[in-house]
Motif scaffolding. Structure first.
Motif, short mmCIF file in Angstrom:
data_model
loop_
_atom_site.label_atom_id
_atom_site.label_comp_id
_atom_site.label_asym_id
_atom_site.label_seq_id
_atom_site.Cartn_x
_atom_site.Cartn_y
_atom_site.Cartn_z
N THR A 130 -5.65 -1.66 -0.81
CA THR A 130 -6.72 -1.42 0.17
C THR A 130 -7.70 -2.58 0.19
O THR A 130 -8.12 -3.03 1.28
CB THR A 130 -7.45 -0.12 -0.18
N ASN A 131 -8.06 -3.10 -0.98
CA ASN A 131 -8.97 -4.24 -1.03
C ASN A 131 -8.36 -5.47 -0.38
O ASN A 131 -9.07 -6.26 0.27
CB ASN A 131 -9.34 -4.54 -2.49
N GLN A 152 -5.66 1.03 -4.75
CA GLN A 152 -7.00 0.48 -4.51
C GLN A 152 -6.92 -1.01 -4.26
O GLN A 152 -7.62 -1.56 -3.39
CB GLN A 152 -7.90 0.79 -5.70
N SER A 186 0.83 -1.20 0.00
CA SER A 186 0.00 0.00 0.00
C SER A 186 0.87 1.26 0.00
O SER A 186 0.58 2.22 -0.73
CB SER A 186 -0.93 -0.01 1.22
#
Length: 251
Positions: free
Chosen positions: A195-196, A192, A182
């Motif tokens: 984060t997922n 993204q 991240s």
């Protein structure tokens, strides 16, 4: 020798003729011979400055075009970074852990975690009424079955607890790896995705907690039902043993 006197106008004419001859001589010495073609190279400063300004403007346009191409190339590079993906090899590990916990939950004995047939299983182990017609062996077998069900529930809960505890260390390593991805994300897509992936880890831990709570509550409920059933059965045996309470009177 006699002096010859000339008129004044004659003196003037002689002076003019003498000066003209001198001028012709000087002109013949000062002016070089013309080329055979009769052309003379002439430098035009105005035309030169205009040509120089035109060349500078053309060079500026070329520089602007180069800058525009560089900006487009940078934009394409940024778009490529935004669309670049990041791998998630930890997903298979998370899925494997959840599958192992699910298998442990499926090994529940006595009373399983399926709604279908739950009432029949509970009624078989914990009948609501005491059957006085049952023999002592049947009563002992029923009590043994309830004890086995309670013990199996606690054993299954401990197995789930052990598996969850084992996965804590692996989850810590996974969390560190995902956090590094991240922070090192190059584009919007990688950020993204990271984060997922962190959310997937949180969801996996939530599933573990839910399974653990279900196993623990099942074991507690089974033990509480066992104690209640044994208490009711003990009261029934005591009542059967005492009978009506009337003293025996021989006839």
């Amino acid at each position: 020798m006699p002096i010859i006197t000339l008129p004044i106008w004659k003196h003037a004419a002689a002076a003019v003729l003498s000066g003209g001859a001198s001028a012709v001589l000087v002109a013949s010495v000062a002016i070089p011979a013309l080329p055979a073609s009769g052309q003379i190279a002439v430098f035009d400063p105005t035309n030169y400055s205009q040509n120089l300004l035109t060349a500078a403007r053309a060079l500026q346009q070329i520089d602007n075009q180069i800058q525009s191409l560089q900006n487009q190339a940078q934009m394409l590079a940024n778009q490529a970074r935004n669309l670049s993906r990041v791998d998630f090899p930890e997903l298979s590990q998370l899925t494997s852990t959840l599958q192992e916990i699910d298998q442990l939950m499926g090994k529940a004995q006595g009373i399983d975690f399926k709604v279908t047939g739950l009432d029949d299983q509970f009624a078989r182990l914990f009948p609501q009424q005491f059957d006085a017609a049952r023999s002592s062996d049947q009563q002992v077998q029923g009590a043994r079955a309830r004890l086995d069900a309670a013990m199996a529930a606690f054993r299954q809960t401990m197995a789930v607890q052990s598996k969850v505890a084992e996965s804590v260390a692996a989850d810590a390593g996974t969390l560190s790896s995902l956090a590094a991805k991240s922070q090192g994300a190059e584009g919007a897509l990688q950020a993204q995705q990271a984060t997922n992936q962190l959310l997937a880890l949180v969801a996996k831990q939530q599933f573990q907690i839910q399974n653990l709570m279900a196993a623990q509550f099942r074991a507690d409920a089974t033990e509480a039902a066992r104690r209640a059933e044994d208490s009711v059965e003990a009261q029934g045996r005591a009542k059967q043993f005492l009978g009506s309470g009337s003293a025996y009177t021989p006839q």
